[in-house]
Scaffold this motif. Structure first.
Motif, PDB file in Angstrom:
ATOM      1  N   UNK A   8       0.863  -1.187   0.000  1.00  0.00           N
ATOM      2  CA  UNK A   8       0.000   0.000   0.000  1.00  0.00           C
ATOM      3  C   UNK A   8       0.899   1.236   0.000  1.00  0.00           C
ATOM      4  N   UNK A   9       0.317   2.368  -0.324  1.00  0.00           N
ATOM      5  CA  UNK A   9       1.068   3.625  -0.240  1.00  0.00           C
ATOM      6  C   UNK A   9       1.558   3.839   1.188  1.00  0.00           C
ATOM      7  N   UNK A  10       0.727   3.484   2.164  1.00  0.00           N
ATOM      8  CA  UNK A  10       1.088   3.575   3.577  1.00  0.00           C
ATOM      9  C   UNK A  10       2.343   2.750   3.862  1.00  0.00           C
ATOM     10  N   UNK A  11       2.357   1.515   3.417  1.00  0.00           N
ATOM     11  CA  UNK A  11       3.524   0.642   3.643  1.00  0.00           C
ATOM     12  C   UNK A  11       4.759   1.191   2.932  1.00  0.00           C
ATOM     13  N   UNK A 104      12.868  12.349   3.787  1.00  0.00           N
ATOM     14  CA  UNK A 104      13.202  11.324   2.799  1.00  0.00           C
ATOM     15  C   UNK A 104      12.111  10.267   2.646  1.00  0.00           C
ATOM     16  N   UNK A 105      10.847  10.750   2.608  1.00  0.00           N
ATOM     17  CA  UNK A 105       9.792   9.849   2.201  1.00  0.00           C
ATOM     18  C   UNK A 105      10.114   9.402   0.774  1.00  0.00           C
ATOM     19  N   UNK A 106       9.610   8.268   0.345  1.00  0.00           N
ATOM     20  CA  UNK A 106       9.955   7.803  -0.992  1.00  0.00           C
ATOM     21  C   UNK A 106       9.740   8.895  -2.031  1.00  0.00           C
ATOM     22  N   UNK A 107      10.701   9.014  -2.936  1.00  0.00           N
ATOM     23  CA  UNK A 107      10.589  10.053  -3.956  1.00  0.00           C
ATOM     24  C   UNK A 107      10.473   9.472  -5.355  1.00  0.00           C
ATOM     25  N   UNK A 108      10.186   8.155  -5.425  1.00  0.00           N
ATOM     26  CA  UNK A 108       9.985   7.571  -6.747  1.00  0.00           C
ATOM     27  C   UNK A 108       8.749   8.206  -7.375  1.00  0.00           C
ATOM     28  N   UNK A 109       8.727   8.314  -8.694  1.00  0.00           N
ATOM     29  CA  UNK A 109       7.626   9.010  -9.351  1.00  0.00           C
ATOM     30  C   UNK A 109       6.259   8.392  -9.084  1.00  0.00           C
ATOM     31  N   UNK A 113       3.505  10.624  -7.260  1.00  0.00           N
ATOM     32  CA  UNK A 113       2.337  10.919  -8.076  1.00  0.00           C
ATOM     33  C   UNK A 113       1.054  10.619  -7.308  1.00  0.00           C
ATOM     34  N   UNK A 114       0.988   9.449  -6.678  1.00  0.00           N
ATOM     35  CA  UNK A 114      -0.208   9.065  -5.923  1.00  0.00           C
ATOM     36  C   UNK A 114      -0.368   9.939  -4.682  1.00  0.00           C
ATOM     37  N   UNK A 115       0.719  10.185  -3.961  1.00  0.00           N
ATOM     38  CA  UNK A 115       0.699  11.001  -2.751  1.00  0.00           C
ATOM     39  C   UNK A 115       0.228  12.419  -3.083  1.00  0.00           C
ATOM     40  N   UNK A 116       0.824  13.003  -4.111  1.00  0.00           N
ATOM     41  CA  UNK A 116       0.467  14.356  -4.518  1.00  0.00           C
ATOM     42  C   UNK A 116      -0.974  14.412  -5.008  1.00  0.00           C
ATOM     43  N   UNK A 117      -1.412  13.389  -5.733  1.00  0.00           N
ATOM     44  CA  UNK A 117      -2.795  13.369  -6.220  1.00  0.00           C
ATOM     45  C   UNK A 117      -3.771  13.402  -5.054  1.00  0.00           C
ATOM     46  N   UNK A 118      -3.510  12.600  -4.029  1.00  0.00           N
ATOM     47  CA  UNK A 118      -4.415  12.621  -2.867  1.00  0.00           C
ATOM     48  C   UNK A 118      -4.384  13.986  -2.184  1.00  0.00           C
ATOM     49  N   UNK A 144     -12.158   8.103   2.494  1.00  0.00           N
ATOM     50  CA  UNK A 144     -11.578   7.930   1.166  1.00  0.00           C
ATOM     51  C   UNK A 144     -10.529   6.814   1.220  1.00  0.00           C
ATOM     52  N   UNK A 145     -10.314   6.166   0.104  1.00  0.00           N
ATOM     53  CA  UNK A 145      -9.277   5.137   0.006  1.00  0.00           C
ATOM     54  C   UNK A 145      -8.483   5.414  -1.260  1.00  0.00           C
ATOM     55  N   UNK A 146      -7.192   5.678  -1.092  1.00  0.00           N
ATOM     56  CA  UNK A 146      -6.350   6.082  -2.204  1.00  0.00           C
ATOM     57  C   UNK A 146      -5.327   4.993  -2.479  1.00  0.00           C
ATOM     58  N   UNK A 147      -5.139   4.690  -3.740  1.00  0.00           N
ATOM     59  CA  UNK A 147      -4.161   3.684  -4.131  1.00  0.00           C
ATOM     60  C   UNK A 147      -3.135   4.240  -5.093  1.00  0.00           C
ATOM     61  N   UNK A 148      -2.469   3.346  -5.765  1.00  0.00           N
ATOM     62  CA  UNK A 148      -1.372   3.719  -6.654  1.00  0.00           C
ATOM     63  C   UNK A 148      -1.833   4.430  -7.923  1.00  0.00           C
ATOM     64  N   UNK A 149      -3.065   4.275  -8.322  1.00  0.00           N
ATOM     65  CA  UNK A 149      -3.536   4.936  -9.536  1.00  0.00           C
ATOM     66  C   UNK A 149      -2.958   4.297 -10.780  1.00  0.00           C
ATOM     67  N   UNK A 150      -2.765   5.081 -11.792  1.00  0.00           N
ATOM     68  CA  UNK A 150      -2.336   4.593 -13.102  1.00  0.00           C
ATOM     69  C   UNK A 150      -1.052   3.774 -13.054  1.00  0.00           C
ATOM     70  N   UNK A 151       0.001   4.178 -12.318  1.00  0.00           N
ATOM     71  CA  UNK A 151       1.217   3.351 -12.323  1.00  0.00           C
ATOM     72  C   UNK A 151       1.002   1.939 -11.790  1.00  0.00           C
ATOM     73  N   UNK A 152       0.038   1.751 -10.889  1.00  0.00           N
ATOM     74  CA  UNK A 152      -0.283   0.422 -10.391  1.00  0.00           C
ATOM     75  C   UNK A 152       0.582  -0.091  -9.269  1.00  0.00           C
ATOM     76  N   UNK A 153       1.663   0.573  -8.959  1.00  0.00           N
ATOM     77  CA  UNK A 153       2.550   0.139  -7.889  1.00  0.00           C
ATOM     78  C   UNK A 153       3.832   0.921  -7.930  1.00  0.00           C
ATOM     79  N   UNK A 154       4.735   0.634  -6.985  1.00  0.00           N
ATOM     80  CA  UNK A 154       5.984   1.386  -6.918  1.00  0.00           C
ATOM     81  C   UNK A 154       6.928   1.058  -8.072  1.00  0.00           C
ATOM     82  N   UNK A 155       7.827   1.968  -8.336  1.00  0.00           N
ATOM     83  CA  UNK A 155       8.847   1.764  -9.360  1.00  0.00           C
ATOM     84  C   UNK A 155       9.801   0.695  -8.883  1.00  0.00           C
TER      85      UNK A 155
END
Length: 159
Positions: A8-11, A104-109, A113-118, A144-155
């Motif tokens: 999850x984005x949380x994890x 230094x929260x994850x900075x992968x795109x 992208x998901x964090x900023x979208x929420x 609300x429940x927010x997920x990875x969106x279009x990318x589908x998961x982490x890089x």
């Protein structure tokens, strides 16, 4: 973590400690900010933790906020008649993203992208609700429940 399980984005962000630290450091900045301090100077001692738990839950974390601290209806209600401006919203976003970088929260795109979208979605709703005197939200509206969106998961390099 299983290699085939998408976190999850949380994890991915580092769990509850990451969110509690993020919002604690962030609200230190808010209270030192000329534009935001007047809006937040009277926040409760629990505000930082409530927001951390709310955002963590939305991003796939435990239901700490909704089961122990409040509800989506209650969060919306807290913004009523605060008369937030777009300048407030943009500064709030700027300071939160700055704090995320510093911690230094994850900075992968994909995560950002998901964090900023929420955050964009949530802060824009907060501004809209801040100009209302009452909410039309149902008292039992789901969180609300927010997920990875279009990318589908982490890089994952090499995928």
């Amino acid at each position: 973590m299983e290699t085939n399980k998408i976190p999850s984005l949380f994890e991915w962000a580092g769990g509850m400690q990451a969110f509690e630290t993020l919002f604690d450091k962030f609200y230190d900045k808010v209270l030192a900010d000329e534009l935001l301090e007047p809006v937040f100077k009277h926040m409760s001692a629990q505000h930082r933790q409530h927001v951390a738990h709310f955002v963590a839950e939305v991003l796939g974390g435990p239901k700490t906020y909704s089961e122990e601290e409040g509800s989506h209806f209650m969060m919306i209600s807290k913004h009523l008649q605060k008369y937030l401006t777009e300048a407030h919203r943009k500064r709030w976003m700027e300071l939160l993203l700055q704090t995320a970088d510093e911690l230094q929260l994850p900075d992968d795109p994909e995560f950002r992208s998901a964090f900023l979208a929420y955050l964009e979605w949530g802060t824009r709703i907060a501004v809209i609700n801040s100009k209302q005197s009452e909410t039309t939200e149902a008292t039992d509206a789901p969180m609300p429940a927010w997920g990875w969106g279009v990318p589908g998961g982490p890089y994952m390099p090499g995928d």
